[in-house]
Structures are given as C-alpha cells and as structure tokens.
Write a protein that holds these residues in place. Structure first.
Motif, short mmCIF file in Angstrom:
data_model
loop_
_atom_site.label_atom_id
_atom_site.label_comp_id
_atom_site.label_asym_id
_atom_site.label_seq_id
_atom_site.Cartn_x
_atom_site.Cartn_y
_atom_site.Cartn_z
N UNK A 47 19.96 2.51 -5.33
CA UNK A 47 19.62 1.36 -6.16
C UNK A 47 20.09 1.59 -7.57
N UNK A 48 20.04 0.53 -8.35
CA UNK A 48 20.50 0.60 -9.72
C UNK A 48 19.38 0.64 -10.75
N UNK A 49 18.14 0.45 -10.32
CA UNK A 49 17.05 0.43 -11.27
C UNK A 49 17.13 -0.78 -12.18
N UNK A 50 17.34 -1.96 -11.60
CA UNK A 50 17.54 -3.17 -12.39
C UNK A 50 16.24 -3.76 -12.92
N UNK A 51 15.11 -3.22 -12.56
CA UNK A 51 13.85 -3.75 -13.06
C UNK A 51 13.49 -5.09 -12.49
N UNK B 172 12.56 5.93 -12.04
CA UNK B 172 11.45 6.87 -12.17
C UNK B 172 11.94 8.25 -11.71
N UNK B 173 11.89 9.24 -12.59
CA UNK B 173 12.41 10.56 -12.21
C UNK B 173 11.61 11.20 -11.07
N UNK B 174 10.38 10.75 -10.86
CA UNK B 174 9.55 11.29 -9.78
C UNK B 174 9.65 10.44 -8.52
N UNK B 175 10.46 9.40 -8.58
CA UNK B 175 10.59 8.47 -7.45
C UNK B 175 11.40 9.06 -6.31
N UNK B 176 11.54 8.26 -5.29
CA UNK B 176 12.29 8.71 -4.12
C UNK B 176 13.78 8.71 -4.44
N UNK C 232 0.83 -1.19 0.00
CA UNK C 232 0.00 0.00 0.00
C UNK C 232 0.87 1.25 0.00
N UNK C 233 1.75 1.32 -0.98
CA UNK C 233 2.65 2.46 -1.10
C UNK C 233 2.17 3.41 -2.17
N UNK C 234 3.05 4.34 -2.53
CA UNK C 234 2.75 5.27 -3.60
C UNK C 234 2.63 4.53 -4.92
N UNK C 235 1.71 4.96 -5.74
CA UNK C 235 1.51 4.34 -7.06
C UNK C 235 2.63 4.76 -8.00
N UNK C 236 2.95 3.88 -8.93
CA UNK C 236 3.91 4.19 -9.98
C UNK C 236 3.14 4.88 -11.10
N UNK C 237 3.65 6.01 -11.56
CA UNK C 237 2.94 6.76 -12.59
C UNK C 237 2.76 5.92 -13.86
N UNK C 238 1.69 6.18 -14.58
CA UNK C 238 1.44 5.43 -15.82
C UNK C 238 2.58 5.64 -16.82
#
Length: 69
Positions: free
Chosen positions: A64-68, A56-60, A37-43
C-alpha cells in the motif's frame, strides 16, 4: 474511497468478525463510520492517520501507499 476503506477493514480485521458500517447526519455534517475487530492503531500513529503516505512503523507488512484513505 469507500471501496478502499472497506477493503482495509476486511484486510486488517480479525478473520470471521463483522465489519460494521453506519452513517449519521447532524447539522449538515455527514459522518460515515466503519468499524472492525482488528488490531488497534497506536495512539502515536492516530495523529498521523490523514497525512499523505504515512505508514505506521508498527503496522503489518502489507502493500500500500499509505494514502490516508
């Protein structure tokens, strides 16, 4: 991979809310679902989720490396 997904769900979820894990199989396809129940990921960012090193540029500003994963 599972540890990373659960760690992300814990780190980015709202404090003191549950993390739900479920699994199903249909026609030889295994689906694992982890929800919090966290913040939603933008579409706009959802289409990039599995691109290597995407952040995500709007993320916290968490590390991390953003490895997907």
């Amino acid at each position: 991979m599972f540890a990373n997904i659960l760690s992300n769900a814990n780190q980015h979820g709202s404090q003191d809310t549950p993390i739900r894990v479920s699994a199903t199989t249909t026609d030889n396809i295994f689906e694992l679902k982890v929800t919090n129940e966290g913040n939603k990921i933008s579409e706009d960012s959802q289409v990039h989720l599995f691109e290597p090193f995407y952040r995500d540029p709007k993320g916290s500003n968490t590390k991390g490396l953003g490895l997907g994963l």
